[in-house]
Design a protein around this motif. Sequence first.
Motif, PDB file in Angstrom:
ATOM      1  N   TYR A  33       0.831  -1.210   0.000  1.00  0.00           N
ATOM      2  CA  TYR A  33       0.000   0.000   0.000  1.00  0.00           C
ATOM      3  C   TYR A  33       0.863   1.256   0.000  1.00  0.00           C
ATOM      4  O   TYR A  33       0.567   2.224  -0.702  1.00  0.00           O
ATOM      5  CB  TYR A  33      -0.947   0.002   1.200  1.00  0.00           C
ATOM      6  CG  TYR A  33      -1.931   1.152   1.170  1.00  0.00           C
ATOM      7  CD1 TYR A  33      -3.006   1.134   0.299  1.00  0.00           C
ATOM      8  CD2 TYR A  33      -1.779   2.240   2.016  1.00  0.00           C
ATOM      9  CE1 TYR A  33      -3.913   2.177   0.260  1.00  0.00           C
ATOM     10  CE2 TYR A  33      -2.683   3.294   1.988  1.00  0.00           C
ATOM     11  CZ  TYR A  33      -3.752   3.260   1.104  1.00  0.00           C
ATOM     12  OH  TYR A  33      -4.634   4.301   1.073  1.00  0.00           O
ATOM     13  N   ALA A  34       1.945   1.241   0.736  1.00  0.00           N
ATOM     14  CA  ALA A  34       2.851   2.392   0.758  1.00  0.00           C
ATOM     15  C   ALA A  34       3.417   2.646  -0.633  1.00  0.00           C
ATOM     16  O   ALA A  34       3.512   3.802  -1.078  1.00  0.00           O
ATOM     17  CB  ALA A  34       3.973   2.179   1.767  1.00  0.00           C
ATOM     18  N   ASP A  61      -9.894   1.293  -4.410  1.00  0.00           N
ATOM     19  CA  ASP A  61     -10.142  -0.100  -4.792  1.00  0.00           C
ATOM     20  C   ASP A  61      -9.064  -1.052  -4.309  1.00  0.00           C
ATOM     21  O   ASP A  61      -9.113  -2.244  -4.580  1.00  0.00           O
ATOM     22  CB  ASP A  61     -10.259  -0.206  -6.317  1.00  0.00           C
ATOM     23  CG  ASP A  61     -11.497   0.518  -6.823  1.00  0.00           C
ATOM     24  OD1 ASP A  61     -12.497   0.578  -6.085  1.00  0.00           O
ATOM     25  OD2 ASP A  61     -11.457   1.016  -7.964  1.00  0.00           O
ATOM     26  N   GLU A  62      -8.090  -0.501  -3.576  1.00  0.00           N
ATOM     27  CA  GLU A  62      -6.991  -1.322  -3.066  1.00  0.00           C
ATOM     28  C   GLU A  62      -7.488  -2.268  -1.974  1.00  0.00           C
ATOM     29  O   GLU A  62      -8.439  -1.980  -1.271  1.00  0.00           O
ATOM     30  CB  GLU A  62      -5.900  -0.438  -2.454  1.00  0.00           C
ATOM     31  CG  GLU A  62      -5.138   0.348  -3.473  1.00  0.00           C
ATOM     32  CD  GLU A  62      -4.309  -0.529  -4.384  1.00  0.00           C
ATOM     33  OE1 GLU A  62      -3.590  -1.404  -3.870  1.00  0.00           O
ATOM     34  OE2 GLU A  62      -4.398  -0.338  -5.600  1.00  0.00           O
ATOM     35  N   GLU A  63      -6.787  -3.354  -1.811  1.00  0.00           N
ATOM     36  CA  GLU A  63      -7.035  -4.263  -0.692  1.00  0.00           C
ATOM     37  C   GLU A  63      -6.503  -3.616   0.580  1.00  0.00           C
ATOM     38  O   GLU A  63      -5.848  -2.586   0.538  1.00  0.00           O
ATOM     39  CB  GLU A  63      -6.315  -5.587  -0.940  1.00  0.00           C
ATOM     40  CG  GLU A  63      -6.835  -6.338  -2.145  1.00  0.00           C
ATOM     41  CD  GLU A  63      -8.301  -6.704  -2.015  1.00  0.00           C
ATOM     42  OE1 GLU A  63      -8.713  -7.157  -0.932  1.00  0.00           O
ATOM     43  OE2 GLU A  63      -9.034  -6.535  -2.998  1.00  0.00           O
ATOM     44  N   GLN A  64      -6.735  -4.262   1.711  1.00  0.00           N
ATOM     45  CA  GLN A  64      -6.229  -3.732   2.974  1.00  0.00           C
ATOM     46  C   GLN A  64      -4.723  -3.537   2.873  1.00  0.00           C
ATOM     47  O   GLN A  64      -4.002  -4.428   2.460  1.00  0.00           O
ATOM     48  CB  GLN A  64      -6.542  -4.677   4.119  1.00  0.00           C
ATOM     49  CG  GLN A  64      -5.896  -4.210   5.405  1.00  0.00           C
ATOM     50  CD  GLN A  64      -6.680  -4.624   6.588  1.00  0.00           C
ATOM     51  OE1 GLN A  64      -7.871  -4.796   6.510  1.00  0.00           O
ATOM     52  NE2 GLN A  64      -6.022  -4.776   7.701  1.00  0.00           N
ATOM     53  N   PRO A  65      -4.232  -2.352   3.240  1.00  0.00           N
ATOM     54  CA  PRO A  65      -2.794  -2.084   3.153  1.00  0.00           C
ATOM     55  C   PRO A  65      -1.987  -3.011   4.043  1.00  0.00           C
ATOM     56  O   PRO A  65      -2.293  -3.168   5.212  1.00  0.00           O
ATOM     57  CB  PRO A  65      -2.660  -0.647   3.651  1.00  0.00           C
ATOM     58  CG  PRO A  65      -4.028  -0.075   3.534  1.00  0.00           C
ATOM     59  CD  PRO A  65      -4.985  -1.212   3.708  1.00  0.00           C
ATOM     60  N   GLY A  75     -10.186  -5.860  11.455  1.00  0.00           N
ATOM     61  CA  GLY A  75      -9.929  -6.322  10.097  1.00  0.00           C
ATOM     62  C   GLY A  75     -10.684  -5.526   9.053  1.00  0.00           C
ATOM     63  O   GLY A  75     -10.847  -5.980   7.934  1.00  0.00           O
ATOM     64  N   GLN A  76     -11.178  -4.368   9.422  1.00  0.00           N
ATOM     65  CA  GLN A  76     -11.909  -3.554   8.472  1.00  0.00           C
ATOM     66  C   GLN A  76     -10.967  -3.002   7.419  1.00  0.00           C
ATOM     67  O   GLN A  76      -9.777  -2.898   7.613  1.00  0.00           O
ATOM     68  CB  GLN A  76     -12.596  -2.381   9.178  1.00  0.00           C
ATOM     69  CG  GLN A  76     -13.601  -2.792  10.209  1.00  0.00           C
ATOM     70  CD  GLN A  76     -14.133  -1.594  10.965  1.00  0.00           C
ATOM     71  OE1 GLN A  76     -13.897  -0.458  10.613  1.00  0.00           O
ATOM     72  NE2 GLN A  76     -14.849  -1.871  12.028  1.00  0.00           N
ATOM     73  N   ARG A  77     -11.547  -2.635   6.313  1.00  0.00           N
ATOM     74  CA  ARG A  77     -10.791  -2.062   5.218  1.00  0.00           C
ATOM     75  C   ARG A  77     -10.095  -0.781   5.675  1.00  0.00           C
ATOM     76  O   ARG A  77     -10.679   0.039   6.355  1.00  0.00           O
ATOM     77  CB  ARG A  77     -11.766  -1.751   4.098  1.00  0.00           C
ATOM     78  CG  ARG A  77     -11.140  -1.507   2.798  1.00  0.00           C
ATOM     79  CD  ARG A  77     -12.276  -1.230   1.824  1.00  0.00           C
ATOM     80  NE  ARG A  77     -11.731  -0.473   0.752  1.00  0.00           N
ATOM     81  CZ  ARG A  77     -11.315  -1.014  -0.374  1.00  0.00           C
ATOM     82  NH1 ARG A  77     -11.415  -2.292  -0.548  1.00  0.00           N
ATOM     83  NH2 ARG A  77     -10.814  -0.275  -1.325  1.00  0.00           N
ATOM     84  N   VAL A  78      -8.835  -0.621   5.308  1.00  0.00           N
ATOM     85  CA  VAL A  78      -8.036   0.534   5.687  1.00  0.00           C
ATOM     86  C   VAL A  78      -7.573   1.221   4.414  1.00  0.00           C
ATOM     87  O   VAL A  78      -7.452   0.598   3.388  1.00  0.00           O
ATOM     88  CB  VAL A  78      -6.814   0.096   6.530  1.00  0.00           C
ATOM     89  CG1 VAL A  78      -5.998   1.293   6.960  1.00  0.00           C
ATOM     90  CG2 VAL A  78      -7.253  -0.687   7.739  1.00  0.00           C
ATOM     91  N   GLY A  79      -7.275   2.473   4.499  1.00  0.00           N
ATOM     92  CA  GLY A  79      -6.738   3.182   3.352  1.00  0.00           C
ATOM     93  C   GLY A  79      -7.347   4.545   3.176  1.00  0.00           C
ATOM     94  O   GLY A  79      -7.437   5.034   2.066  1.00  0.00           O
TER      95      GLY A  79
END
Length: 152
Positions: A33-34, A61-65, A75-79
Amino acid sequence: MSGTGDETSGEFPANPEGPEGPGGAEDPEYPEYAERVLAVAELIPAGRVMTYGDVAEWLKDEEQPEGLPAQGGGGQRVGGPRQVGRVMALYGAAVPWWRVVRADGRLLPGSELRALAHYRDEGTPLRTAPHVADDHIPRLDMRRARWDGRQD
């Protein structure tokens, strides 16, 4: 692009002008993600800026970083904007960090003068600081400086 919720805590690399990454390696390895956040920062043209929230929206639209904790530990979506700010704080020295900014146009606390020098060199639109401002540091003219990701 999002115009709200683009604030970060003001954290930033201790030496944003340094040539090396946070680990001191010549070719550091970043979490996925970085890498994506840094790639967006490198796309921003000279004289233009994106907010932390703009970058987060670009990457929505990225997955969890990888390497960043989930919000609330569930475990929620981050970003979101804060995670973009965290990436910039940890790894931003590797890219034109001054082009990823707060939504209100205020310069990053502690890095104002370094950022201002870059903005002036690049012709980034600025607003004169109000006479009542203690620091007299200009702000970014977000209406004119903000980049929407399209090629000009």
